[in-house]
Write a protein that holds these residues in place. Structure first.
Motif, PDB file in Angstrom:
ATOM      1  N   THR A  46     -15.835 -23.496 -58.120  1.00 50.19           N
ATOM      2  CA  THR A  46     -16.392 -22.887 -56.928  1.00 50.19           C
ATOM      3  C   THR A  46     -15.765 -21.765 -56.319  1.00 50.19           C
ATOM      4  O   THR A  46     -16.317 -20.770 -55.929  1.00 50.19           O
ATOM      5  CB  THR A  46     -16.575 -23.976 -55.772  1.00 50.19           C
ATOM      6  N   ILE A  57     -16.449 -16.618 -46.894  1.00 47.60           N
ATOM      7  CA  ILE A  57     -15.157 -17.691 -46.963  1.00 47.60           C
ATOM      8  C   ILE A  57     -14.018 -16.966 -46.424  1.00 47.60           C
ATOM      9  O   ILE A  57     -13.202 -17.662 -45.606  1.00 47.60           O
ATOM     10  CB  ILE A  57     -14.926 -17.937 -48.359  1.00 47.60           C
ATOM     11  N   ASP A 117     -20.954 -14.287 -50.127  1.00 45.31           N
ATOM     12  CA  ASP A 117     -20.247 -15.450 -50.021  1.00 45.31           C
ATOM     13  C   ASP A 117     -18.728 -15.392 -49.726  1.00 45.31           C
ATOM     14  O   ASP A 117     -17.966 -15.871 -49.067  1.00 45.31           O
ATOM     15  CB  ASP A 117     -20.288 -16.357 -51.586  1.00 45.31           C
ATOM     16  N   VAL A 135     -17.788 -18.324 -55.806  1.00 43.01           N
ATOM     17  CA  VAL A 135     -17.761 -17.458 -54.507  1.00 43.01           C
ATOM     18  C   VAL A 135     -17.290 -16.254 -54.695  1.00 43.01           C
ATOM     19  O   VAL A 135     -17.803 -15.291 -53.893  1.00 43.01           O
ATOM     20  CB  VAL A 135     -16.855 -18.549 -53.397  1.00 43.01           C
TER      21      VAL A 135
END
Lengths: 258, 407
Positions: free
Chosen positions: A188, A202, A198, A192
């Protein structure tokens, strides 16, 4: 030469009033969120949603549109003894700089008035907004150079926006569902880091306490993105997403038969 | 009855008040040994060095302002109470030695009744007041300050192990392991205390039935407040604030039955209330604001009633790990609610499903938490709200309030 060309493009953009509108929108949206939402985290999350949605969309749409509208100007310039790379760079920075200024001022002025400008979450939001502007204008220019038909390239730009802002997350979710039985943290992180939107999300989220809600995964993320390696990877990813499209666009621009 | 009255008169008539100026605990011990039962010793201001003072008869010990017992990190506990009816009032006690084999306390009472510890300042003790197997005792208006950074070294502010009818009131407990620790207790009342910055729980509560705690404030504790394996607990008008961290709760309920949680405020906790195997609990008129998870109720909770609460600006209002729910939600205010109220009775006409689809996803796939606040997830939630397919159908508020109870 570069500065003179840049001057032409900037003057052209200034006449269009889009930048003023863009600036006004961020000003009103930021002030509205600061005024109506209680708590820094909530305000920044609201602002983050706007930044993550709107900046890529505006950059893609306006970027492709602008290049198509500048066709006459480009053809005129190409007949002059000017390097194509210089023209392309001038076009890119001529569009990007006003939009960057509009975004940064539109967001920074209200947050500064409310005394929140120096908070890490607001600063990271500004930084990621700047990065997203650079990335998506670069992509928009590739689309506009590669696709001659204006409607078609606008459509393509919209699809790119939809894919990166919405559908990509659906894909990430699908992958986590399919491979639920496997340890997915590294995967992930990679997924990301591969998508600038994304990644921006984050980076902003890690600056406030939301990490505590994210349990084990959040801890893994914070460990990764909080360290030198993670910061390098993030910067590299956003940098590559700017440089590679810019380079592809410049090459295509140089080779294109106008 | 008459004899009893005469006895009381006789003892009170013969009680004396003596002012003492001890320099060491040994001096004080001699004064105590000379005193008659039910006498009052007033300690003049000054530092008394030493530890292991034993109060072996019913006495009232009053410390004047500035009277300090300094254990100087030596010995075991500073004061042992070894008689019924002992009162310690206004004394300051500091620097109790850390030990890994005995539980050293500033004041330690074992198997006694009617101990009253009042207005004491306890600074840098392992345990503050340690009541083991005590009855009808009170710990009132004290201030406990400790400076530990590791749980394994630190002790609890007020520690009660076995006993009943204890009142713990108006204390400030700062920096201990647990602020108040109760185990195997009955009928304990914990009111108006402030528990802050304790390393583990502000209040830790195990196997203690029929207890009540009200108007306490629990702030910045390592893991909030834990109430476990108890029945008939009353929790009223407490404030749970800023208990924020990866495994931190405002209030942790585990194996609790037949209890009331009323009028509490849960503000900015990573998890407001975490309920595991909780049954027949009434949540009434609480306010949940700005929490990560306001109410997390696992599948093994049943027959709980959640009504008249305010849920405002939480990341997740209610989460659970099951598809059906055997709890009752009614007449709460939910800030994300978007329904309407045509008949203007103050309750929305459209029922509200407090569990978001995304919270179920996070439940089953923890790594999907990285999609928090993404457009796709918001889209998913909106879709689910319009056409519910996966969220628990029975977890539903049929009368969601249009306005919060407390503005």
């Amino acid at each position: 030469m570069m500065t003179r060309l840049l001057g032409f493009v900037l003057r052209d953009i200034a006449r269009g009033r889009w930048v003023i509108l863009y600036f006004g929108f961020f000003l009103v949206a930021t002030e509205g969120l600061l005024y109506f939402t209680a708590g820094e985290a909530k305000t920044v999350v609201g602002l983050m949603n706007i930044v993550l949605m709107l900046i890529p969309l505006a950059a893609l749409m306006f970027g492709t549109l602008h290049l198509h509208h500048s066709r006459d100007f480009i053809e005129l310039m190409l007949s002059q003894p000017v390097k194509r790379f210089t023209i392309y760079s001038a076009l890119y920075f001529g569009v990007v700089l006003p939009f960057l200024g509009a975004f940064v001022l539109g967001t920074a002025i209200p947050t500064a008035i409310h005394g929140m400008l120096t908070s890490p979450s607001v600063l990271s939001l500004l930084a990621t907004g700047v990065a997203l502007t650079l990335v998506f204008f670069a992509i928009a220019f590739v689309v506009a150079v590669k696709i001659n038909d204006k409607a078609a390239s606008m459509g393509m730009a919209f699809i790119i926006w939809l894919a990166s802002a919405v559908l990509y997350d659906g894909l990430v979710l699908a992958v986590t569902v399919w491979y639920a039985d496997y340890p997915l943290e590294t995967a992930t992180i990679a997924m990301v880091a591969a998508n600038p939107i994304d990644l921006a999300r984050i980076i902003v989220m890690l600056t406030f306490d939301y990490v505590a809600l994210m349990g084990y995964t959040g801890a893994v993320f914070q460990n990764f993105f909080g360290e030198a390696l993670g910061i390098t990877v993030s910067a590299l990813s956003l940098g590559l997403w700017t440089v590679i499209p810019f380079w592809i666009g410049a090459r295509a621009f140089a080779k294109k038969d106008w | 009855m008459v004899i009893l009255l005469l006895l009381v008169l006789a003892t009170s008539a013969s009680a004396h008040t003596t002012l003492v100026r001890p320099r060491t605990v040994a001096d004080l011990q001699r004064s105590i040994d000379r005193a008659q039962p039910f006498d009052t010793l007033v300690i003049a201001p000054g530092v008394i060095t030493g530890s292991d003072l034993t109060i072996g008869k019913p006495l009232t010990i009053i410390g004047r302002k500035g009277a300090v017992v300094d254990a100087a990190m030596k010995g075991t506990s500073a004061i042992f109470v070894d008689a019924d009816n002992v009162t310690i009032d206004g004394l300051a006690i500091r620097n109790v030695a850390v030990s890994f084999s005995t539980d050293n306390a500033a004041i330690k009472v074992r198997k006694r009744r009617h101990a009253l510890i009042r207005n004491c300042r306890i600074d840098n003790a392992v345990f503050g007041v340690y009541l083991s197997d005590c009855k009808q005792s009170q710990v009132v208006g004290n201030r406990f300050t400790a400076y530990y950074s590791e749980q394994s070294k630190a002790g609890n502010g007020v520690h009660c192990w076995t006993g009943r009818d204890i009142l713990i009131k108006d204390n400030v407990i700062d920096g201990h392991r647990d602020g108040v620790y109760l185990e195997f207790m009955h009928r304990v009342t914990v009111t108006n205390n402030i528990c802050i910055r304790n390393l583990r729980y502000g209040l830790h509560f195990m196997f203690s039935d029929s207890c009540s705690y009200r108007r306490n404030r629990f702030e910045h504790n390592g893991a909030g407040v834990a109430v476990m394996y108890s029945s008939w607990v009353e929790m009223t008008e407490n404030i749970f604030e800023d208990n924020w961290g990866v495994s931190t709760y405002g209030l942790l309920l585990k194996d609790i039955r037949d209890s009331h949680i009323r009028g509490n405020t849960f503000h900015r906790n990573s998890i407001g209330v975490y309920a595991e195997a909780a049954s027949r609990i009434l949540f009434d008129r609480n306010s949940f604001t700005g929490n990560g998870y306001a109410l997390r109720m696992l599948a093994n909770c049943d027959d709980n009633t959640v009504r008249n609460n305010d849920f405002v600006a939480n990341s997740f209002d209610v989460t659970t790990n099951s598809k059906d729910s055997r709890n009752h939600f009614d007449r709460n205010y939910w800030s994300p609610y978007e329904g309407y109220d045509l008949d203007r009775d103050g309750y929305g006409d459209v029922p509200y499903h407090p569990v978001r689809l995304y919270s179920l996803l996070v439940e089953q796939l923890p790594s999907s938490v990285i999609l928090m606040h993404s457009a796709f997830v918001n889209l998913l939630d909106v879709t689910e709200r319009v056409v519910p397919t996966m969220t628990p159908e029975t977890l539903i508020d049929h009368h969601p309030r249009m306005k919060p109870l407390s503005p």
